[in-house]
Each structure stands twice: as structure tokens, then as C-alpha cells.
Write an enzyme that holds these catalytic residues in place. Sequence first.
Site, PDB file in Angstrom:
ATOM      1  N   ASN A  33       0.835  -1.206   0.000  1.00 51.52           N
ATOM      2  CA  ASN A  33       0.000   0.000   0.000  1.00 51.52           C
ATOM      3  C   ASN A  33       0.863   1.246   0.000  1.00 51.52           C
ATOM      4  OD1 ASN A  33      -0.376   1.869   2.575  1.00 51.52           O
ATOM      5  ND2 ASN A  33       0.200  -0.162   3.321  1.00 51.52           N
ATOM      6  N   ALA A  34       0.329   2.266  -0.643  1.00 55.59           N
ATOM      7  CA  ALA A  34       0.918   3.605  -0.556  1.00 55.59           C
ATOM      8  C   ALA A  34      -0.256   4.564  -0.449  1.00 55.59           C
ATOM      9  CB  ALA A  34       1.772   3.913  -1.775  1.00 55.59           C
ATOM     10  N   GLY A  59      -0.468   7.111   1.626  1.00 53.59           N
ATOM     11  CA  GLY A  59      -0.024   8.493   1.808  1.00 53.59           C
ATOM     12  C   GLY A  59      -0.694   9.192   2.975  1.00 53.59           C
ATOM     13  N   LEU A  60      -1.022   8.413   4.012  1.00 54.96           N
ATOM     14  CA  LEU A  60      -1.583   8.951   5.255  1.00 54.96           C
ATOM     15  C   LEU A  60      -2.810   9.847   5.055  1.00 54.96           C
ATOM     16  CD1 LEU A  60       1.767   9.836   7.097  1.00 54.96           C
ATOM     17  CD2 LEU A  60       0.249   7.927   7.623  1.00 54.96           C
ATOM     18  N   CYS A 108       6.420   5.554   8.956  1.00 50.61           N
ATOM     19  CA  CYS A 108       5.757   5.466   7.662  1.00 50.61           C
ATOM     20  C   CYS A 108       6.787   5.653   6.563  1.00 50.61           C
ATOM     21  CB  CYS A 108       4.680   6.520   7.533  1.00 50.61           C
ATOM     22  SG  CYS A 108       3.893   6.395   5.942  1.00 50.61           S
ATOM     23  N   ASN A 121       6.259  -1.605  11.305  1.00 52.25           N
ATOM     24  CA  ASN A 121       5.453  -1.059  10.215  1.00 52.25           C
ATOM     25  C   ASN A 121       5.793  -1.824   8.935  1.00 52.25           C
ATOM     26  OD1 ASN A 121       3.927   0.751   8.510  1.00 52.25           O
ATOM     27  ND2 ASN A 121       4.200   2.323  10.077  1.00 52.25           N
ATOM     28  N   THR A 122       5.274  -1.391   7.817  1.00 51.71           N
ATOM     29  CA  THR A 122       5.489  -2.100   6.541  1.00 51.71           C
ATOM     30  C   THR A 122       6.926  -1.934   6.042  1.00 51.71           C
ATOM     31  OG1 THR A 122       4.744  -0.133   5.387  1.00 51.71           O
ATOM     32  CG2 THR A 122       3.096  -1.823   5.817  1.00 51.71           C
ATOM     33  N   GLY A 126       1.094  -8.025   5.479  1.00 47.63           N
ATOM     34  CA  GLY A 126       0.498  -9.352   5.276  1.00 47.63           C
ATOM     35  C   GLY A 126       1.492 -10.470   5.538  1.00 47.63           C
ATOM     36  N   GLY A 133      -3.669  -6.303  11.081  1.00 43.51           N
ATOM     37  CA  GLY A 133      -4.151  -5.368  10.059  1.00 43.51           C
ATOM     38  C   GLY A 133      -4.606  -6.104   8.815  1.00 43.51           C
TER      39      GLY A 133
HETATM   40  C1  LIG Z   1      -3.909  -0.143   3.955  1.00 41.36           C
HETATM   41  C2  LIG Z   1      -2.934   0.051   5.086  1.00 41.36           C
HETATM   42  C3  LIG Z   1      -2.865   1.284   5.724  1.00 41.36           C
HETATM   43  C4  LIG Z   1      -1.983   1.479   6.792  1.00 41.36           C
HETATM   44  N1  LIG Z   1      -1.953   2.691   7.422  1.00 41.36           N
HETATM   45  C5  LIG Z   1      -1.136   2.861   8.498  1.00 41.36           C
HETATM   46  C6  LIG Z   1      -1.157   4.087   9.230  1.00 41.36           C
HETATM   47  O1  LIG Z   1      -1.936   5.011   8.971  1.00 41.36           O
HETATM   48  N2  LIG Z   1      -0.299   4.198  10.280  1.00 41.36           N
HETATM   49  C7  LIG Z   1       0.557   3.195  10.664  1.00 41.36           C
HETATM   50  O2  LIG Z   1       1.321   3.348  11.634  1.00 41.36           O
HETATM   51  N3  LIG Z   1       0.577   2.023   9.988  1.00 41.36           N
HETATM   52  C8  LIG Z   1      -0.240   1.837   8.935  1.00 41.36           C
HETATM   53  N4  LIG Z   1      -0.240   0.635   8.273  1.00 41.36           N
HETATM   54  C9  LIG Z   1       0.672  -0.435   8.724  1.00 41.36           C
HETATM   55  C10 LIG Z   1      -0.035  -1.413   9.674  1.00 41.36           C
HETATM   56  O3  LIG Z   1      -0.479  -0.782  10.862  1.00 41.36           O
HETATM   57  C11 LIG Z   1       0.912  -2.586  10.052  1.00 41.36           C
HETATM   58  O4  LIG Z   1       2.042  -2.079  10.749  1.00 41.36           O
HETATM   59  C12 LIG Z   1       1.396  -3.350   8.840  1.00 41.36           C
HETATM   60  O5  LIG Z   1       0.395  -3.432   7.844  1.00 41.36           O
HETATM   61  C13 LIG Z   1       1.835  -4.768   9.203  1.00 41.36           C
HETATM   62  O6  LIG Z   1       0.789  -5.495   9.809  1.00 41.36           O
HETATM   63  P1  LIG Z   1      -0.206  -6.478   8.983  1.00 41.36           P
HETATM   64  O7  LIG Z   1       0.668  -7.396   8.175  1.00 41.36           O
HETATM   65  O8  LIG Z   1      -1.014  -7.169  10.035  1.00 41.36           O
HETATM   66  O9  LIG Z   1      -1.035  -5.596   8.113  1.00 41.36           O
HETATM   67  C14 LIG Z   1      -1.124   0.425   7.201  1.00 41.36           C
HETATM   68  C15 LIG Z   1      -1.208  -0.822   6.554  1.00 41.36           C
HETATM   69  C16 LIG Z   1      -2.104  -1.021   5.515  1.00 41.36           C
HETATM   70  C17 LIG Z   1      -2.178  -2.383   4.850  1.00 41.36           C
END
Ligand SMILES: Cc1cc2nc3c(=O)[nH]c(=O)nc-3n(C[C@H](O)[C@H](O)[C@H](O)COP(=O)(O)O)c2cc1C
Length: 302
Positions: free
Chosen positions: A69-70, A72-73, A128, A190-191, A215, A263
Site C-alpha cells: 500500500n501507498a 499516503g496517510l 511510515c 510497520n510495513t 500481510g 491489520g
Molecule cells: C492499507 C494500510 C494502511 C496502513 N496505514 C497505516 C497508518 O496510517 N499508520 C501506521 O502506523 N501504519 C499503517 N499501516 C501499517 C499497519 O499498521 C501494520 O504495521 C502493517 O500493515 C503490518 O501489519 P499487517 O501485516 O497485520 O497488516 C497500514 C497498513 C495497511 C495495509
Amino acid sequence: MIDLTTKISTLTLKNPLILASGILDEDAQTMQRIFFNGAAAVVTKSIGTKPRTGYPNPTLLDLDHCLINAMGLPNPGIDNYLEEIAQLTTQNIPTIASIYADSPEEFTTLAIKMQTAGVQAIELNLSCPHGQQYGLPLGCDPTLIQDIITSVKHKTTIPIFPKLSPNVTDIISIATAAADAKADGIVAINTIKAMKIDLDLCKPILGNKIGGLSGQALKPIGIRCVYEIAQHLNLPIIGVGGITNGEDALEYLMAGATAVQIGSGIYTRGIDIFTKIEKEITTWMKNHHYTNLNEIIGAALP
Ligand SMILES: Cc1cc2nc3c(=O)[nH]c(=O)nc-3n(C[C@H](O)[C@H](O)[C@H](O)COP(=O)(O)O)c2cc1C
């Protein structure tokens, strides 16, 4: 009787499962649904000082074993979001506010507003991969991280959890900087930065070209980060990355996490993933003769 309660700083949770920031947390109603479907707490979307539209489409790719994902907050800005927080806190839903900013002062302003609105803790989104400070994501600079945490802690009383990026050479030094600044816990991870190319168009698919991978594919990296941090530091860790079932969550707990966030797993297993994972953890613990989560936390550490 299996006891799944866990403690992160001053927060006591009924189970170790928390909604991760950015997924189904733009408004109070969806976070309420997540809570009533088994999550012990919710983390809000990362909120900044001003409204932000985010990046152009496409912003989310569903690939084999991962998402990129991107976004962009995108967010409405703190002053338009406090009403959502109020709806959560009046229902006693344990709420962790995620905030992002460019400077210690801005982080502090946001944290004060969130604390006043009644959240139980603050998650600092330092990680981020799209937010840049002097050409680097904030989370790569230990001195800046310390300044942010020190400044926020000086003006607030609730627990402060910096969320770390895996896009660093040495996550232990970053976590140590956060611990030295008296962070109350660490969220990892985070990602990780990633890209997908469209072969016909000969160009990156995402509007922002580069995004963050989440994921299932992220899980081994998250486990490694939690394990490394837990081995070196004595503070609560919230593990996140690639959790889709009870065994994934147990892996994080054994690596040293005291709680976990979920998430992307919601996209594969649905909104009731929290109830499902809670049952899977309970069944696994029964079958392996554990009665208390504390027997599992850190069990894989040397
Ligand atoms: C669509 C999407 C939006 C995200 N937005 C944020 C965000 O606003 N702030 C943040 O700290 N992490 C954000 N993340 C990261 C997640 O909180 C998490 O750290 C990351 O996806 C890894 O966990 P997961 O594999 O369970 O998704 C986002 C992830 C996804 C997929």
C-alpha cells in the site's frame, strides 16, 4: 481456565489482540465493530495536524501472500477526528491514538489533544515509509526519535509507544534510543518498502511508485525484529506484521511480544478475525497444557 489477559505499561487488556493502525479505523463505528468482534483495543488511523488527501490511485495492491500500500496517510486532521475518539472513549473501548508529524513540537501538540480526548495511549508513527524528514523517514534517526519521545512524554501522562520501521540497518539501536528516552513500550513493525512493476506499461503500478509491504510475507521479518528487541531491552513490545491465525500470534508472543496487532489479516479472514484468533490461541494453549499467557511470552528467547 485459560487466562489471556496481558499488561502493556498501564494498559491491561482482556486478550493480546489489537487492531493495527490504518485498517478499518477511519471512523468510530468500524472500530466499535472490531472491538465487539473480539479485539481488546483499537489503534486509530495515523492522524496529523491538518487534513490530508493521500496519494493518487492505485494505492493498494493485493499480491501473493502480501499487500503493498501507498495510501499516503489520508486523514481528516486532528480537529475533525476528535469526535470519533469521543465516541470510542464514552463506550470504554480501549483506544490507542496513532499520530504522525514532522517535528517533536507537532507530535507533542497532537499527543496533548489525543490525551485530552481520553485515549488510553499514544502510538507514534515514526515509521511510515512515505513520510520524509530531511530525505529520510523519521524512524531512521535515533536522535530525532529521542527528541520526539522526550518532548511528548514531557507534556503527557499516558503511555507512549513509538512504532518502529523495519527499513533500517539496525533496529536494536533505534529501539534502544526509544527506550533511553523512556518510551513505555515499542510497536514493531510497520510495513517494509516494496514495489510492483506493470510489464505492459513498463512502470511502477502504485500512484506513489513505492509502497509498504504487509500481510503474511512480512511475518518472519516482524518476528525477527521483536526477538532482537526483546533480547536487548526490558520493555513491553507489541508485535505486528502478517498475523492471520492463532499460531502466528503465538510466534510473536514467544519471540517476546506482550500483545500483537492485526491489520492485513482482516482482508483475508474478515472482521471477526480477532474472535477466531482468540479461540485458536486458547485451543493451542489447552492442547499444550498452558493456562496463562505469561508462560508463553518470551518463551523462545534464549
Ligand atoms: C492499507 C494500510 C494502511 C496502513 N496505514 C497505516 C497508518 O496510517 N499508520 C501506521 O502506523 N501504519 C499503517 N499501516 C501499517 C499497519 O499498521 C501494520 O504495521 C502493517 O500493515 C503490518 O501489519 P499487517 O501485516 O497485520 O497488516 C497500514 C497498513 C495497511 C495495509
